[in-house]
Design an enzyme around this catalytic site. Structure first.
Site, PDB file in Angstrom:
ATOM      1  N   CYS A  37       2.891   7.908   9.276  1.00 44.89           N
ATOM      2  CA  CYS A  37       2.012   7.313   8.275  1.00 44.89           C
ATOM      3  C   CYS A  37       2.704   7.333   6.914  1.00 44.89           C
ATOM      4  O   CYS A  37       3.531   8.196   6.634  1.00 44.89           O
ATOM      5  CB  CYS A  37       0.698   8.091   8.205  1.00 44.89           C
ATOM      6  SG  CYS A  37      -0.486   7.355   7.050  1.00 44.89           S
ATOM      7  N   ASP A  67       1.391   8.156   4.291  1.00 44.40           N
ATOM      8  CA  ASP A  67       0.735   9.197   3.496  1.00 44.40           C
ATOM      9  C   ASP A  67       1.766  10.110   2.804  1.00 44.40           C
ATOM     10  O   ASP A  67       2.710  10.580   3.431  1.00 44.40           O
ATOM     11  CB  ASP A  67      -0.160  10.031   4.423  1.00 44.40           C
ATOM     12  CG  ASP A  67      -1.110  10.920   3.645  1.00 44.40           C
ATOM     13  OD1 ASP A  67      -2.329  10.693   3.762  1.00 44.40           O
ATOM     14  OD2 ASP A  67      -0.642  11.826   2.933  1.00 44.40           O
ATOM     15  N   ARG A  90       1.536  13.057   1.916  1.00 44.22           N
ATOM     16  CA  ARG A  90       1.460  14.481   2.263  1.00 44.22           C
ATOM     17  C   ARG A  90       2.204  14.833   3.550  1.00 44.22           C
ATOM     18  O   ARG A  90       2.033  15.927   4.087  1.00 44.22           O
ATOM     19  CB  ARG A  90      -0.011  14.897   2.401  1.00 44.22           C
ATOM     20  CG  ARG A  90      -0.813  14.731   1.121  1.00 44.22           C
ATOM     21  CD  ARG A  90      -2.297  14.786   1.406  1.00 44.22           C
ATOM     22  NE  ARG A  90      -2.732  13.671   2.237  1.00 44.22           N
ATOM     23  CZ  ARG A  90      -3.980  13.494   2.686  1.00 44.22           C
ATOM     24  NH1 ARG A  90      -4.899  14.390   2.390  1.00 44.22           N
ATOM     25  NH2 ARG A  90      -4.293  12.451   3.418  1.00 44.22           N
ATOM     26  N   HIS A 144      -1.440  12.114  11.581  1.00 40.74           N
ATOM     27  CA  HIS A 144      -1.805  13.327  10.833  1.00 40.74           C
ATOM     28  C   HIS A 144      -3.305  13.370  10.628  1.00 40.74           C
ATOM     29  O   HIS A 144      -3.950  12.339  10.433  1.00 40.74           O
ATOM     30  CB  HIS A 144      -1.064  13.380   9.488  1.00 40.74           C
ATOM     31  CG  HIS A 144      -1.509  12.328   8.519  1.00 40.74           C
ATOM     32  ND1 HIS A 144      -2.429  12.570   7.518  1.00 40.74           N
ATOM     33  CD2 HIS A 144      -1.201  11.013   8.411  1.00 40.74           C
ATOM     34  CE1 HIS A 144      -2.631  11.458   6.837  1.00 40.74           C
ATOM     35  NE2 HIS A 144      -1.907  10.495   7.356  1.00 40.74           N
ATOM     36  N   CYS A 172      -6.144  11.454   7.976  1.00 43.18           N
ATOM     37  CA  CYS A 172      -5.473  10.177   7.702  1.00 43.18           C
ATOM     38  C   CYS A 172      -6.473   9.186   7.092  1.00 43.18           C
ATOM     39  O   CYS A 172      -7.473   8.833   7.720  1.00 43.18           O
ATOM     40  CB  CYS A 172      -4.889   9.596   8.994  1.00 43.18           C
ATOM     41  SG  CYS A 172      -4.003   8.046   8.731  1.00 43.18           S
TER      42      CYS A 172
HETATM   43 CO    CO Z   1      -2.365   8.507   7.210  1.00 41.07          CO
END
Ligand code: CO
Length: 215
Positions: free
Chosen positions: A42, A44, A46, A98, A101
């Site tokens: 992803c 993302d 993090r 994750h 998400c």
């Molecule tokens: Co995500």
């Protein structure tokens, strides 16, 4: 501007520290890359996968998009996949989801976010297919986590059906496909399905997608 400036300052400091202990660190890798892994994760912020797994530059080929999708019509993904397995001879393709998400959460809700709604349509379909299983789970967080996991398994299945991976397997070659999930709360990576190689596990993945049973 302060945050941007910090990037360059940090970069200077990190390069200085690395080359102090290993002066050839960067020049050694400049010639070519021989990664063992293709990571599909992803976007993302993090999920700093290189930091989490301790891989060095040159070890992991990386493709990231919202909600770690491996869609059969995505030319970007397919180009990365083909280059990785056919040119770089990558042996392991990892789909990593994750928990928490935002993309998966968006696909589970009714709100509209514009273009990304189209991107996440596959997850919406999956939520519908698993409606009875998901409704039986009364804990909202557990339901969210389950969709994150189902999404990973679906993307591994999608990869297994691409002509790129199918052709490798027909010739008796790798890659092995793996589905894992990252827990943002504790930093841990957990395997969901490992070493999918075109045998029974692909059928098991399809069953998961149809009926919501575990691999
Ligand atoms: Co995500």
């Amino acid at each position: 501007m302060e945050n941007l400036k910090r990037l360059f300052e940090n970069n200077e400091a990190i390069v200085a520290e690395i080359t102090k202990s290993d002066p050839e660190f960067f020049t050694r890798r400049a010639g070519k890359q021989e990664p063992h892994f293709l990571f599909i994760g992803c976007a993302d912020s993090r999920v700093p996968i290189e930091t989490l797994t301790g891989v060095a530059p040159g070890e992991m080929f990386v493709h990231r998009n919202i909600a770690n999708q491996a869609l059969a019509a995505d030319l970007n993904l397919l180009s990365v996949l083909q280059y990785a397995v056919e040119v770089l001879d990558v042996k392991h393709v990892i789909v990593c989801g994750h928990y928490q998400c935002g993309g998966v959460k968006a696909a589970m809700g009714d709100a509209s976010y514009g273009l990304v709604d189209h991107w996440l349509a596959g997850i919406r379909d999956q939520v519908l297919r698993h409606q009875s299983e998901l409704e039986a789970e009364h804990d909202e967080q557990a339901r969210f986590n389950r969709v994150v996991e189902l999404n990973v398994l679906r993307q591994v299945y999608n990869l297994s059906r691409t002509p790129i991976v199918q052709n490798c397997w027909k010739r008796g070659r790798r890659p092995l496909l793996h589905g894992i999930v990252y827990d943002i709360h504790d930093g841990r990576l957990t395997p969901l399905v490992l070493e999918v190689d075109g045998s029974d596990k692909v059928r098991a993945l399809l069953e998961v997608d149809r009926r919501g049973v575990g691999v």
